[in-house]
Design a protein around this motif. Structure first.
Motif, PDB file in Angstrom:
ATOM      1  N   ARG A  43       0.716 -17.320  -0.934  1.00 19.87           N
ATOM      2  CA  ARG A  43       1.882 -16.928  -0.141  1.00 19.87           C
ATOM      3  C   ARG A  43       1.495 -16.558   1.297  1.00 19.87           C
ATOM      4  NH1 ARG A  43       4.277 -18.948  -3.763  1.00 19.87           N
ATOM      5  NH2 ARG A  43       5.743 -17.956  -5.230  1.00 19.87           N
ATOM      6  N   GLY A  44       0.193 -16.462   1.548  1.00 11.04           N
ATOM      7  CA  GLY A  44      -0.256 -16.104   2.874  1.00 11.04           C
ATOM      8  C   GLY A  44      -0.145 -14.628   3.189  1.00 11.04           C
ATOM      9  N   TYR A  45      -0.110 -13.785   2.127  1.00  7.94           N
ATOM     10  CA  TYR A  45      -0.006 -12.344   2.324  1.00  7.94           C
ATOM     11  C   TYR A  45      -1.388 -11.700   2.369  1.00  7.94           C
ATOM     12  CZ  TYR A  45       5.021 -12.252   1.166  1.00  7.94           C
ATOM     13  OH  TYR A  45       6.376 -12.426   1.160  1.00  7.94           O
ATOM     14  N   SER A  46      -1.566 -10.808   3.315  1.00 13.39           N
ATOM     15  CA  SER A  46      -2.736  -9.943   3.264  1.00 13.39           C
ATOM     16  C   SER A  46      -2.459  -8.846   2.242  1.00 13.39           C
ATOM     17  CB  SER A  46      -2.985  -9.309   4.632  1.00 13.39           C
ATOM     18  OG  SER A  46      -1.936  -8.389   4.956  1.00 13.39           O
ATOM     19  N   LEU A  47      -3.499  -8.080   1.928  1.00 15.44           N
ATOM     20  CA  LEU A  47      -3.324  -6.984   0.980  1.00 15.44           C
ATOM     21  C   LEU A  47      -2.252  -6.011   1.472  1.00 15.44           C
ATOM     22  CD1 LEU A  47      -4.349  -5.423  -1.561  1.00 15.44           C
ATOM     23  CD2 LEU A  47      -5.943  -4.251  -0.025  1.00 15.44           C
ATOM     24  N   ARG A  48      -2.311  -5.667   2.757  1.00 18.17           N
ATOM     25  CA  ARG A  48      -1.348  -4.710   3.296  1.00 18.17           C
ATOM     26  C   ARG A  48       0.065  -5.275   3.320  1.00 18.17           C
ATOM     27  NH1 ARG A  48      -3.085  -0.108   5.290  1.00 18.17           N
ATOM     28  NH2 ARG A  48      -5.332   0.197   5.624  1.00 18.17           N
ATOM     29  N   GLU A  49       0.187  -6.564   3.607  1.00 14.61           N
ATOM     30  CA  GLU A  49       1.521  -7.179   3.625  1.00 14.61           C
ATOM     31  C   GLU A  49       2.129  -7.195   2.235  1.00 14.61           C
ATOM     32  OE1 GLU A  49       1.281 -10.367   7.320  1.00 14.61           O
ATOM     33  OE2 GLU A  49       0.333 -10.876   5.399  1.00 14.61           O
ATOM     34  N   LEU A  50       1.327  -7.557   1.243  1.00 16.07           N
ATOM     35  CA  LEU A  50       1.834  -7.561  -0.122  1.00 16.07           C
ATOM     36  C   LEU A  50       2.210  -6.153  -0.559  1.00 16.07           C
ATOM     37  CD1 LEU A  50       2.466  -8.905  -2.817  1.00 16.07           C
ATOM     38  CD2 LEU A  50       0.038  -8.708  -3.424  1.00 16.07           C
ATOM     39  N   ALA A  51       1.372  -5.188  -0.226  1.00 15.15           N
ATOM     40  CA  ALA A  51       1.665  -3.801  -0.593  1.00 15.15           C
ATOM     41  C   ALA A  51       2.977  -3.339   0.038  1.00 15.15           C
ATOM     42  CB  ALA A  51       0.515  -2.901  -0.155  1.00 15.15           C
ATOM     43  N   ARG A  52       3.204  -3.738   1.294  1.00 10.42           N
ATOM     44  CA  ARG A  52       4.437  -3.329   1.978  1.00 10.42           C
ATOM     45  C   ARG A  52       5.656  -3.966   1.320  1.00 10.42           C
ATOM     46  NH1 ARG A  52       6.670  -5.928   6.197  1.00 10.42           N
ATOM     47  NH2 ARG A  52       4.709  -6.995   6.662  1.00 10.42           N
ATOM     48  N   HIS A  53       5.583  -5.248   0.992  1.00  6.90           N
ATOM     49  CA  HIS A  53       6.709  -5.934   0.363  1.00  6.90           C
ATOM     50  C   HIS A  53       6.978  -5.395  -1.042  1.00  6.90           C
ATOM     51  CE1 HIS A  53       7.638  -9.001   3.359  1.00  6.90           C
ATOM     52  NE2 HIS A  53       6.340  -9.217   3.517  1.00  6.90           N
ATOM     53  N   ALA A  54       5.918  -4.991  -1.743  1.00  9.84           N
ATOM     54  CA  ALA A  54       6.065  -4.503  -3.123  1.00  9.84           C
ATOM     55  C   ALA A  54       6.323  -3.002  -3.185  1.00  9.84           C
ATOM     56  CB  ALA A  54       4.820  -4.845  -3.933  1.00  9.84           C
ATOM     57  N   HIS A  55       6.248  -2.335  -2.033  1.00  9.26           N
ATOM     58  CA  HIS A  55       6.425  -0.872  -1.981  1.00  9.26           C
ATOM     59  C   HIS A  55       5.371  -0.169  -2.849  1.00  9.26           C
ATOM     60  CE1 HIS A  55      10.181  -1.613   0.123  1.00  9.26           C
ATOM     61  NE2 HIS A  55      10.549  -2.420  -0.856  1.00  9.26           N
ATOM     62  N   VAL A  56       4.148  -0.640  -2.723  1.00 10.12           N
ATOM     63  CA  VAL A  56       2.999  -0.069  -3.432  1.00 10.12           C
ATOM     64  C   VAL A  56       1.947   0.251  -2.374  1.00 10.12           C
ATOM     65  CG1 VAL A  56       1.195  -0.513  -5.137  1.00 10.12           C
ATOM     66  CG2 VAL A  56       3.488  -1.420  -5.499  1.00 10.12           C
ATOM     67  N   SER A  57       1.191   1.304  -2.575  1.00  5.63           N
ATOM     68  CA  SER A  57       0.176   1.655  -1.579  1.00  5.63           C
ATOM     69  C   SER A  57      -0.944   0.613  -1.589  1.00  5.63           C
ATOM     70  CB  SER A  57      -0.402   3.039  -1.868  1.00  5.63           C
ATOM     71  OG  SER A  57      -1.275   2.993  -2.983  1.00  5.63           O
ATOM     72  N   PRO A  58      -1.488   0.264  -0.416  1.00  2.31           N
ATOM     73  CA  PRO A  58      -2.578  -0.721  -0.360  1.00  2.31           C
ATOM     74  C   PRO A  58      -3.790  -0.306  -1.197  1.00  2.31           C
ATOM     75  CG  PRO A  58      -1.682  -0.335   1.830  1.00  2.31           C
ATOM     76  CD  PRO A  58      -1.074   0.700   0.931  1.00  2.31           C
ATOM     77  N   SER A  59      -4.110   0.990  -1.223  1.00  2.00           N
ATOM     78  CA  SER A  59      -5.276   1.431  -1.990  1.00  2.00           C
ATOM     79  C   SER A  59      -5.065   1.214  -3.483  1.00  2.00           C
ATOM     80  CB  SER A  59      -5.571   2.904  -1.708  1.00  2.00           C
ATOM     81  OG  SER A  59      -4.477   3.720  -2.077  1.00  2.00           O
ATOM     82  N   MET A  60      -3.839   1.512  -3.957  1.00  2.00           N
ATOM     83  CA  MET A  60      -3.553   1.284  -5.374  1.00  2.00           C
ATOM     84  C   MET A  60      -3.641  -0.198  -5.714  1.00  2.00           C
ATOM     85  SD  MET A  60      -0.092   2.117  -7.554  1.00  2.00           S
ATOM     86  CE  MET A  60      -0.218   3.894  -7.312  1.00  2.00           C
ATOM     87  N   LEU A  61      -3.060  -1.028  -4.843  1.00  2.00           N
ATOM     88  CA  LEU A  61      -3.083  -2.469  -5.082  1.00  2.00           C
ATOM     89  C   LEU A  61      -4.509  -2.992  -5.077  1.00  2.00           C
ATOM     90  CD1 LEU A  61      -1.210  -4.826  -5.598  1.00  2.00           C
ATOM     91  CD2 LEU A  61      -1.036  -5.177  -3.133  1.00  2.00           C
ATOM     92  N   SER A  62      -5.338  -2.466  -4.182  1.00  3.56           N
ATOM     93  CA  SER A  62      -6.737  -2.881  -4.136  1.00  3.56           C
ATOM     94  C   SER A  62      -7.459  -2.533  -5.431  1.00  3.56           C
ATOM     95  CB  SER A  62      -7.435  -2.205  -2.953  1.00  3.56           C
ATOM     96  OG  SER A  62      -8.810  -2.515  -2.947  1.00  3.56           O
ATOM     97  N   ARG A  63      -7.184  -1.341  -5.959  1.00  5.47           N
ATOM     98  CA  ARG A  63      -7.831  -0.928  -7.204  1.00  5.47           C
ATOM     99  C   ARG A  63      -7.392  -1.802  -8.366  1.00  5.47           C
ATOM    100  NH1 ARG A  63     -10.427   3.701  -7.704  1.00  5.47           N
ATOM    101  NH2 ARG A  63      -9.644   4.113  -9.798  1.00  5.47           N
ATOM    102  N   ILE A  64      -6.113  -2.218  -8.373  1.00  6.34           N
ATOM    103  CA  ILE A  64      -5.624  -3.106  -9.427  1.00  6.34           C
ATOM    104  C   ILE A  64      -6.306  -4.462  -9.324  1.00  6.34           C
ATOM    105  CG2 ILE A  64      -3.596  -4.412 -10.199  1.00  6.34           C
ATOM    106  CD1 ILE A  64      -1.929  -1.914  -9.494  1.00  6.34           C
ATOM    107  N   ILE A  65      -6.373  -5.005  -8.125  1.00 11.81           N
ATOM    108  CA  ILE A  65      -6.983  -6.321  -7.922  1.00 11.81           C
ATOM    109  C   ILE A  65      -8.450  -6.313  -8.338  1.00 11.81           C
ATOM    110  CG2 ILE A  65      -7.729  -7.938  -6.131  1.00 11.81           C
ATOM    111  CD1 ILE A  65      -5.042  -7.450  -4.745  1.00 11.81           C
ATOM    112  N   ASN A  66      -9.110  -5.204  -8.109  1.00  9.48           N
ATOM    113  CA  ASN A  66     -10.530  -5.110  -8.455  1.00  9.48           C
ATOM    114  C   ASN A  66     -10.776  -4.590  -9.866  1.00  9.48           C
ATOM    115  OD1 ASN A  66     -12.208  -5.870  -5.996  1.00  9.48           O
ATOM    116  ND2 ASN A  66     -10.675  -4.518  -5.096  1.00  9.48           N
TER     117      ASN A  66
END
Length: 400
Positions: A23-46
């Protein structure tokens, strides 16, 4: 908490990363669209944090995909190994032949009484999650029941035929959804929506909505699912019969999980409380294969706690559950899968693997295709520097 290696077991985190890249989203962009914190999303991805159903739903909406895509369904290699993939087309064809009479060379259908006995037996297989056996039988059964619906005059016989048609379509929905073929599940429910009103049984209409609300959850549309449940309850009056109350209770439990996964904690608790009151009046029931009663209310409360990342609380509830000896295998399997999730995320890895084994014993086909099992197994693999032979065998069996 489990330590991540992501060596081929990235699970849902890896798929989130893959789809967001497409989709061409960076981690921060996806976090913003999903209303999730970037740090939480990073921990999920990893793989350092569980992707709760609420977060998965939010990310799915942000990425404009269904939840099944993030779970990696359908699991094609397992379907091919079980030869289930080649049974999908005959079932779809039977649903497409919905309003086409039997041809001249086709054998006449069996009597309604004989078909009722067969459908009852099939519902038993559904309760045991015997998807392969069901998939073999469904196409010819649908053709026979459809023939009765097309040839019966208005009256009780036509209602009986429509009731059987609704039950068969629901069985196709269950199989389709459990193995990850959501298009087949949707087609089956669309047919059930036509058959159920003709059955003369308002509970069938409510059950179709109960199942459709789950499909809405799979599409990350939990708010619409709750509205559908509310409409089903409005249209299904409490007539005092146990079966009606069981269906209404099941609708309350569906709304509880939908509310929990949309982040409405207070709403989920209200729905669970009302379901608990209904269960006190009904006791344990098996009407329409819904398995409603006090035990299932506790199981749903356990699942709701896990959805909120309250895994210790979920495990506390799980340990209080005593499954009845005659509890349907599919429902028991779900309990052990949910318990394994709570045990995994409270670092009780050996207990979690034991629970997965119990799920496999209770309902092997369901366990093999359950996305929650895949995610739990992947987490257990990431948590160990060297996985045991038993865990590797289990992972290979379910395709992780």
């Amino acid at each position: 908490m489990p330590q991540s290696t992501r060596d081929g077991t990235g699970g849902i985190g890896a798929r989130i990363e893959e789809v967001s890249a497409l989709r061409g989203y960076s981690l921060r962009e996806l976090a913003r669209h999903a209303h999730v914190s970037p740090s939480m999303l990073s921990r999920i991805i990893n793989g350092h944090r569980q992707a709760s159903p609420a977060i998965v739903s939010a990310v799915a909406r942000a990425l404009s995909v269904s939840i099944s895509v993030l779970h990696g369904q359908p699991y094609i290699h397992q379907l091919q190994a079980d030869q289930l993939d080649r049974l999908i087309t005959p079932i779809s064809v039977a649903l497409d032949d919905w309003d086409i009479p039997l041809g001249q060379g086709d054998p006449p259908p069996r009597s309604l009484a004989a078909l009722e006995a067969t459908v009852t037996a099939l519902n038993g297989q559904r309760a045991r999650a015997e998807y392969i056996e069901i998939a073999h039988e469904i196409p010819s059964l649908l053709a026979e029941v459809n023939a009765h619906v097309l040839t019966q005059s208005p009256g009780h016989a036509l209602e009986r035929a429509a009731w059987l048609q609704a039950e068969l379509c629901r069985t196709v929905y269950v199989v389709g959804r459990q193995i990850g073929f959501l298009d087949l599940a949707r087609l089956a429910l669309s047919r059930m929506a036509v058959a159920a009103p003709g059955s003369g049984d308002p509970r069938q209409v409510a059950i179709e909505r109960w199942d459709r609300a789950q499909l809405m959850a799979d599409a990350a549309r939990h708010d619409r699912g709750v509205l559908l449940v509310q409409q089903a309850l409005k249209d299904l009056d409490d007539d005092g019969e146990q079966a009606t109350r069981a269906v209404r209770g099941a609708l309350h439990l569906k709304a509880a999980i939908l509310s929990s996964r949309r982040g409405d904690t207070a709403g989920a608790d209200d729905w669970l409380g009302e379901a608990e009151e209904i269960a006190k009046r009904t006791g344990e029931t098996r009407d329409y294969g819904l398995v409603f009663g006090p035990v299932n209310v506790v199981i749903h409360a356990m699942s709701a706690s896990s959805d909120r990342d309250k895994h210790a609380k979920a495990l506390e509830k799980a340990r209080k559950v005593r499954l009845p000896d005659d509890y349907p295998e599919a429902r028991a399997g779900h309990y052990w899968v949910d318990r394994a999730r709570a045990e995994t995320w409270t670092a009780r890895h050996e207990d979690a693997f034991t629970s997965l084994g119990r799920a496999r014993t209770a309902a092997p086909q369901q366990t093999r295709y359950h996305p929650g099992v895949h995610e739990t197994v992947a987490t257990l693999l990431r948590a160990r520097a060297k996985a045991s032979g038993d865990l590797l065998e289990f992972a290979n069996w379910c395709g992780v």
